[in-house]
Motif scaffolding. Structure first.
Motif, PDB file in Angstrom:
ATOM      1  N   ALA A 194      -7.849  19.640   5.323  1.00  0.00           N
ATOM      2  CA  ALA A 194      -8.251  18.315   4.838  1.00  0.00           C
ATOM      3  C   ALA A 194      -7.113  17.621   4.099  1.00  0.00           C
ATOM      4  O   ALA A 194      -7.087  16.386   3.992  1.00  0.00           O
ATOM      5  CB  ALA A 194      -9.470  18.426   3.930  1.00  0.00           C
ATOM      6  N   PHE A 195      -6.156  18.391   3.587  1.00  0.00           N
ATOM      7  CA  PHE A 195      -4.957  17.823   2.989  1.00  0.00           C
ATOM      8  C   PHE A 195      -3.931  17.495   4.066  1.00  0.00           C
ATOM      9  O   PHE A 195      -3.380  16.386   4.113  1.00  0.00           O
ATOM     10  CB  PHE A 195      -4.352  18.810   1.979  1.00  0.00           C
ATOM     11  N   ILE A 196      -3.679  18.443   4.956  1.00  0.00           N
ATOM     12  CA  ILE A 196      -2.621  18.303   5.952  1.00  0.00           C
ATOM     13  C   ILE A 196      -2.849  17.110   6.876  1.00  0.00           C
ATOM     14  O   ILE A 196      -1.927  16.354   7.178  1.00  0.00           O
ATOM     15  CB  ILE A 196      -2.510  19.594   6.790  1.00  0.00           C
ATOM     16  N   PHE A 197      -4.107  16.925   7.299  1.00  0.00           N
ATOM     17  CA  PHE A 197      -4.387  15.943   8.340  1.00  0.00           C
ATOM     18  C   PHE A 197      -5.008  14.648   7.807  1.00  0.00           C
ATOM     19  O   PHE A 197      -5.652  13.912   8.551  1.00  0.00           O
ATOM     20  CB  PHE A 197      -5.281  16.568   9.411  1.00  0.00           C
TER      21      PHE A 197
ATOM     22  N   MET B  10       0.813  -1.213   0.000  1.00  0.00           N
ATOM     23  CA  MET B  10       0.000   0.000   0.000  1.00  0.00           C
ATOM     24  C   MET B  10       0.852   1.270   0.000  1.00  0.00           C
ATOM     25  O   MET B  10       0.353   2.366  -0.192  1.00  0.00           O
ATOM     26  CB  MET B  10      -0.931   0.033   1.219  1.00  0.00           C
ATOM     27  N   GLY B  11       2.167   1.098   0.213  1.00  0.00           N
ATOM     28  CA  GLY B  11       3.044   2.255   0.283  1.00  0.00           C
ATOM     29  C   GLY B  11       3.081   2.825   1.692  1.00  0.00           C
ATOM     30  O   GLY B  11       2.353   2.381   2.583  1.00  0.00           O
ATOM     31  N   PRO B  12       3.936   3.825   1.938  1.00  0.00           N
ATOM     32  CA  PRO B  12       4.028   4.432   3.272  1.00  0.00           C
ATOM     33  C   PRO B  12       2.679   4.997   3.704  1.00  0.00           C
ATOM     34  O   PRO B  12       2.027   5.705   2.936  1.00  0.00           O
ATOM     35  CB  PRO B  12       5.057   5.556   3.087  1.00  0.00           C
ATOM     36  N   ARG B  13       2.263   4.668   4.920  1.00  0.00           N
ATOM     37  CA  ARG B  13       0.970   5.127   5.421  1.00  0.00           C
ATOM     38  C   ARG B  13       1.184   6.331   6.342  1.00  0.00           C
ATOM     39  O   ARG B  13       1.639   6.215   7.468  1.00  0.00           O
ATOM     40  CB  ARG B  13       0.259   4.013   6.191  1.00  0.00           C
ATOM     41  N   GLY B  14       0.879   7.498   5.825  1.00  0.00           N
ATOM     42  CA  GLY B  14       1.017   8.734   6.575  1.00  0.00           C
ATOM     43  C   GLY B  14       0.508   9.878   5.726  1.00  0.00           C
ATOM     44  O   GLY B  14       0.163   9.697   4.546  1.00  0.00           O
ATOM     45  N   SER B  15       0.439  11.062   6.291  1.00  0.00           N
ATOM     46  CA  SER B  15       0.014  12.221   5.508  1.00  0.00           C
ATOM     47  C   SER B  15       1.110  12.591   4.510  1.00  0.00           C
ATOM     48  O   SER B  15       2.284  12.199   4.663  1.00  0.00           O
ATOM     49  CB  SER B  15      -0.270  13.406   6.428  1.00  0.00           C
ATOM     50  N   ALA B  16       0.731  13.351   3.496  1.00  0.00           N
ATOM     51  CA  ALA B  16       1.694  13.711   2.450  1.00  0.00           C
ATOM     52  C   ALA B  16       2.863  14.516   2.992  1.00  0.00           C
ATOM     53  O   ALA B  16       3.988  14.423   2.487  1.00  0.00           O
ATOM     54  CB  ALA B  16       0.981  14.500   1.349  1.00  0.00           C
ATOM     55  N   LEU B  17       2.632  15.301   4.033  1.00  0.00           N
ATOM     56  CA  LEU B  17       3.680  16.151   4.584  1.00  0.00           C
ATOM     57  C   LEU B  17       4.645  15.379   5.475  1.00  0.00           C
ATOM     58  O   LEU B  17       5.695  15.900   5.852  1.00  0.00           O
ATOM     59  CB  LEU B  17       3.069  17.304   5.380  1.00  0.00           C
ATOM     60  N   ILE B  18       4.287  14.146   5.821  1.00  0.00           N
ATOM     61  CA  ILE B  18       5.158  13.362   6.701  1.00  0.00           C
ATOM     62  C   ILE B  18       5.883  12.280   5.896  1.00  0.00           C
ATOM     63  O   ILE B  18       7.072  12.376   5.637  1.00  0.00           O
ATOM     64  CB  ILE B  18       4.359  12.772   7.877  1.00  0.00           C
ATOM     65  N   CYS B  19       5.159  11.241   5.481  1.00  0.00           N
ATOM     66  CA  CYS B  19       5.842  10.173   4.739  1.00  0.00           C
ATOM     67  C   CYS B  19       4.981   9.579   3.632  1.00  0.00           C
ATOM     68  O   CYS B  19       5.414   8.650   2.953  1.00  0.00           O
ATOM     69  CB  CYS B  19       6.291   9.067   5.695  1.00  0.00           C
TER      70      CYS B  19
END
Length: 487
Positions: free
Chosen positions: A357-360, A121-130
């Motif tokens: 809604a993007f950040i979190f 599934m790829g790295p699971r996190g927000s776009a700003l983190i990973c």
């Protein structure tokens, strides 16, 4: 540089001074799919294949179907007995949004499967983190090219994309008001169509909570009303009576110096999801030139469906350069999942730094990004799919003489019970067509919402028209529509 460009630059400078400016840094994953390695080819076809039918043929087991029918009202003739075989089995889907039938395309399936096998599934996190990878970056590049914009921001859904844009927009006044609540004449005036999608409405409400905006709602596609609101503050009885959400009060309209020609963004759907009508983009462009507002459109239902290359409503109306922000989804004609905001580099920075809604939110799973990239490539190359869907629109018009101008057909029935009875009839006739009721639409405007796709055949349309005959009247088709005239 426009006034809006200067405002966004000033907001970014303020964020930078506070060390609050954010950006994404892609994680490099193995690149055996075109989504991560553009040099790899995507398989396309010159016509429909057997896989296309799986996007419009659905299976419902008999117990589920029987339970569904039992919950719907009937007229005393169509009741079902306990021992009666009501079927179920295969039904033709005329209620989805997979307009080009890409959800079942071999290239889309292959891209998702290869990415899943390769990286999970790829790295699971927000776009700003990973959560941001080379797969996501290539998808953003592809979408920016499709919409002829500098850049693009990926979001988890189209709904989230509208929320992210609106909260970023709503932050500008606060950022520029030197750490105090913006006064009335410092707030951004947002102009919104009365029938805008719920995601736009909710985004506007969030922006209002930031105390940096004021909202004006104009009557649906009424350019004279919009023009009057852009010129002067409306009197109370000038407010639209067909609001999809509550109008602002007269007391909220005091403080008018800020409401000048170049102070406002305008946000609306390009193709309205419940009525199937297009926004009058040429008239909106004329008003934009006259008043200088920022024009943002939600192109969810027109992306990949309209235009020679699938660029959407702005492409078919030849006004792509006049649209400042283009918001869309990957869950409709792309047949996948996710949302996006095609915009300038500076707007992308602001949204990444202030679009909650993007950040979190966790980023799209990598297989979804890979599949979406493949779907966009297929849609741009297999132009016959757009020809097919507009042929279905033309065939339905010819059979019914209903005045429809898009693949979205809205048959207003009236009361909730009447709409449910109509849906029951369609289900028993083998068509997956559901009733649309409040709160999605206003009371007594309940309807059957029918969507045509490239995967439907001429015979499907004939059967559909015959099943709908009890609810079809015969208004004269408006061939002057710029969309219909291109069929």
């Amino acid at each position: 540089m426009s006034l809006w460009d200067r405002w966004v630059d000033a907001a970014l400078s303020e964020l930078s001074s506070k060390k609050l400016l954010r950006s994404t840094r892609p994680i490099s994953l193995p690149s055996l799919t075109p989504a991560a390695n553009p040099s790899l080819e995507i398989e396309t076809f010159d016509g429909p294949g057997p896989w296309d039918r799986s996007s419009v043929e659905v299976q419902i087991d008999e117990p589920t179907f029987r339970e569904w029918l039992s919950e719907l009202p009937f007229d005393g003739v169509e009741g079902i007995g306990e021992d009666e075989n009501v079927g179920g089995g295969k039904m033709l889907l005329f209620s989805g949004n997979d307009y080009l039938g890409l959800s079942s395309h071999p290239a889309v399936r292959s891209a998702a499967a290869k990415a899943a096998r390769e990286v999970g599934m790829g790295p699971r996190g927000s776009a700003l983190i990973c959560g941001y990878t080379n797969y996501h970056k290539q998808l953003e590049i592809s979408l920016a090219n499709l919409k002829k914009k500098e850049d693009c921001v990926l979001c988890p859904t189209g709904f989230a994309a509208n929320l992210a844009f609106m909260t970023a927009l709503g932050s500008i006044s606060s950022l520029l008001s030197l750490r105090r609540t913006p006064s009335d004449d410092e707030r951004v005036a947002i102009f919104s169509d009365a029938l805008n999608h719920a995601s736009i409405i909710d985004g506007i409400r969030l922006a209002e909570k930031q105390q940096g905006t004021k909202v004006f709602v104009y009557r649906h596609c009424d350019m004279a009303h919009l023009d009057s609101l852009l010129y002067v503050l409306p009197a109370k009885d000038d407010q639209a009576t067909d609001m999809a959400y509550p109008p602002i009060s007269q007391s909220d309209l005091i403080g008018g110096e800020f409401f000048t020609k170049r102070s406002s963004p305008l946000l609306l759907c390009s193709l309205f999801s419940m009525d199937g009508d297009f926004a009058p983009l040429p008239e909106l462009v004329a008003l934009r030139r006259k008043h200088g507002f920022l024009l943002a459109i939600d192109d969810a239902h027109a992306t990949l469906v309209c235009g020679e290359s699938g660029g959407g409503a702005a492409e078919i109306y030849e006004c792509e350069d006049e649209v400042d922000i283009c918001i869309g989804t990957l869950s409709k004609a792309a047949g996948c999942n996710g949302g996006f905001i095609a915009c300038s580099n500076t707007w992308k920075q602001l949204i990444q730094s202030r679009g909650r809604a993007f950040i979190f939110s966790t980023s799209l799973a990598v297989p979804i990004a890979a599949a979406s990239h493949a779907a966009i490539s297929v849609a741009r190359k297999e132009k016959w799919r757009r020809s097919a869907i507009w042929s279905r629109v033309k065939e339905f018009n010819s059979l019914t003489r209903l005045s429809i101008t898009s693949p979205i057909i809205s048959l207003v029935i009236g009361s909730e019970e009447a709409a449910l009875r109509a849906s029951r009839h369609m289900l028993r006739s083998g068509f997956h067509v559901t009733a649309i009721r409040p709160p999605t639409v206003a009371p007594n405007s309940c309807r059957l919402r029918i969507t045509l796709t490239a995967a439907h055949t001429t015979e499907d349309i004939k059967r559909l028209a015959a099943a709908l005959s009890p609810w079809i009247s015969a208004p004269v088709l408006d061939h002057s529509s710029p969309i219909v005239s291109k069929l």
